[in-house]
Design an enzyme around this catalytic site. Structure first.
Site, PDB file in Angstrom:
ATOM      1  N   LYS A  18      31.963 -79.820  16.772  1.00 53.11           N
ATOM      2  CA  LYS A  18      31.837 -81.258  16.536  1.00 53.11           C
ATOM      3  C   LYS A  18      32.181 -81.606  15.084  1.00 53.11           C
ATOM      4  CE  LYS A  18      28.333 -81.916  20.160  1.00 53.11           C
ATOM      5  NZ  LYS A  18      27.002 -82.505  20.477  1.00 53.11           N
ATOM      6  N   TYR A  45      32.252 -87.560  27.906  1.00 52.16           N
ATOM      7  CA  TYR A  45      30.799 -87.770  27.987  1.00 52.16           C
ATOM      8  C   TYR A  45      30.404 -88.776  29.061  1.00 52.16           C
ATOM      9  CZ  TYR A  45      29.586 -84.931  23.874  1.00 52.16           C
ATOM     10  OH  TYR A  45      29.348 -83.886  22.999  1.00 52.16           O
ATOM     11  N   ASN A 104      24.633 -81.870  16.128  1.00 53.56           N
ATOM     12  CA  ASN A 104      24.163 -80.526  16.454  1.00 53.56           C
ATOM     13  C   ASN A 104      25.287 -79.501  16.634  1.00 53.56           C
ATOM     14  OD1 ASN A 104      25.144 -81.472  18.828  1.00 53.56           O
ATOM     15  ND2 ASN A 104      23.233 -81.396  19.963  1.00 53.56           N
ATOM     16  N   HIS A 131      29.417 -78.388  21.294  1.00 58.77           N
ATOM     17  CA  HIS A 131      29.295 -78.738  22.711  1.00 58.77           C
ATOM     18  C   HIS A 131      29.704 -77.522  23.526  1.00 58.77           C
ATOM     19  CE1 HIS A 131      29.883 -80.716  26.587  1.00 58.77           C
ATOM     20  NE2 HIS A 131      30.996 -80.012  26.671  1.00 58.77           N
ATOM     21  N   GLU A 153      36.232 -80.664  31.932  1.00 57.84           N
ATOM     22  CA  GLU A 153      36.346 -80.852  30.486  1.00 57.84           C
ATOM     23  C   GLU A 153      37.547 -80.096  29.908  1.00 57.84           C
ATOM     24  OE1 GLU A 153      32.458 -79.681  29.102  1.00 57.84           O
ATOM     25  OE2 GLU A 153      31.493 -81.439  30.007  1.00 57.84           O
TER      26      GLU A 153
HETATM   27  P1  IDP Z   1      24.044 -80.637  25.158  1.00 59.28           P
HETATM   28  O1  IDP Z   1      25.083 -80.927  24.109  1.00 59.28           O
HETATM   29  O2  IDP Z   1      23.017 -79.642  24.652  1.00 59.28           O
HETATM   30  O3  IDP Z   1      24.626 -80.258  26.492  1.00 59.28           O
HETATM   31  P2  IDP Z   1      23.435 -83.225  26.377  1.00 59.28           P
HETATM   32  O4  IDP Z   1      22.110 -83.597  26.934  1.00 59.28           O
HETATM   33  O5  IDP Z   1      24.557 -82.983  27.318  1.00 59.28           O
HETATM   34  O6  IDP Z   1      23.206 -81.978  25.386  1.00 59.28           O
HETATM   35  O7  IDP Z   1      23.834 -84.406  25.387  1.00 59.28           O
HETATM   36  C1  IDP Z   1      25.131 -84.458  24.837  1.00 59.28           C
HETATM   37  C2  IDP Z   1      25.021 -84.734  23.363  1.00 59.28           C
HETATM   38  O8  IDP Z   1      24.497 -86.039  23.178  1.00 59.28           O
HETATM   39  C3  IDP Z   1      24.066 -83.817  22.594  1.00 59.28           C
HETATM   40  O9  IDP Z   1      24.650 -82.608  22.186  1.00 59.28           O
HETATM   41  C4  IDP Z   1      23.707 -84.684  21.414  1.00 59.28           C
HETATM   42  O10 IDP Z   1      24.760 -84.674  20.448  1.00 59.28           O
HETATM   43  C5  IDP Z   1      23.651 -86.067  22.046  1.00 59.28           C
HETATM   44  N1  IDP Z   1      22.299 -86.411  22.520  1.00 59.28           N
HETATM   45  C6  IDP Z   1      21.699 -86.014  23.653  1.00 59.28           C
HETATM   46  N2  IDP Z   1      20.469 -86.531  23.797  1.00 59.28           N
HETATM   47  C7  IDP Z   1      20.295 -87.306  22.703  1.00 59.28           C
HETATM   48  C8  IDP Z   1      19.220 -88.155  22.262  1.00 59.28           C
HETATM   49  O11 IDP Z   1      18.179 -88.293  22.916  1.00 59.28           O
HETATM   50  N3  IDP Z   1      19.413 -88.772  21.078  1.00 59.28           N
HETATM   51  C9  IDP Z   1      20.545 -88.639  20.342  1.00 59.28           C
HETATM   52  N4  IDP Z   1      21.584 -87.876  20.726  1.00 59.28           N
HETATM   53  C10 IDP Z   1      21.461 -87.225  21.884  1.00 59.28           C
HETATM   54 MG    MG Z   2      25.804 -81.409  27.813  1.00 58.14          MG
END
Ligand code: IDP
Ligand code: MG
Length: 157
Positions: free
Chosen positions: A10, A50, A113, A116, A127
């Site tokens: 990212k 997404y 974070n 992905h 994807e």
């Molecule tokens: P993942 O990346 O661990 O698979 P997902 O639930 O698929 O997590 O969410 C996609 C991305 O959206 C996350 O990596 C994060 O960057 C963002 N995200 C997910 N949940 C939240 C939230 O509650 N607040 C802010 N950002 C979030």
């Molecule tokens: Mg995800």
């Protein structure tokens, strides 16, 4: 048996100069890079990527963040690669991610974070097509030391 999965480094990963570190962790594990592309990805592509989250309150912010700077798309191959990558990444909220994982060792944020990784075979196929629409962009190759990474007869049948 062998799976392919999509990883994204990212924009925070690039800005924090962690691309090499994160890629190295996948390689050291024994996962194989079969595609690599750096771009500042456009909004429409990121919205499609997404789309499962489009009703969530963080969707607009997530798409904006993902398009805020260059990112790297990586196609990764290995046995059970989807699950192995997810384990190496750690929990979504970096503050809760276990030490030893990418997010647990290198990040502090829920949304910003670093990485992905596709979360299912269906997601991986979908994807990979979004980020590598041309099949020629993925390179099929066989590491010469595969039999030292796997018990080939047992695990790669
Ligand atoms: P993942 O990346 O661990 O698979 P997902 O639930 O698929 O997590 O969410 C996609 C991305 O959206 C996350 O990596 C994060 O960057 C963002 N995200 C997910 N949940 C939240 C939230 O509650 N607040 C802010 N950002 C979030
Ligand atoms: Mg995800």
């Amino acid at each position: 048996m062998l799976e392919r999965t999509l990883v994204l480094l990212k924009p925070d990963c690039i800005q924090r100069f962690q691309a090499g570190e994160v890629l190295a962790r996948f390689e050291r594990k024994g996962l194989q890079i079969v595609g690599l592309k750096m771009r500042q990805f456009e909004k429409s592509l990121l919205e499609k990527h997404y789309e499962a989250h489009k009703e969530r309150p963080f969707f607009a912010g997530l798409v904006k963040f993902m398009g805020s700077g260059p990112a790297v798309a990586v196609a990764i191959e290995g046995k059970d690669a989807i699950e192995v990558v997810r384990k190496l990444m750690g929990k979504t909220n970096s503050r809760q991610a276990e030490p030893g994982t990418i997010r647990g060792d290198l990040a502090m944020s829920f949304s910003t974070n670093l990485v992905h990784g596709s979360d299912s075979p269906e997601a991986a196929a979908r994807e990979l097509k979004i980020f590598f629409p041309d099949a020629n962009e993925l390179v099929a190759w066989k590491p010469s030391n595969l039999n030292w990474t796997y018990a080939v007869e047992e695990e790669l049948k």
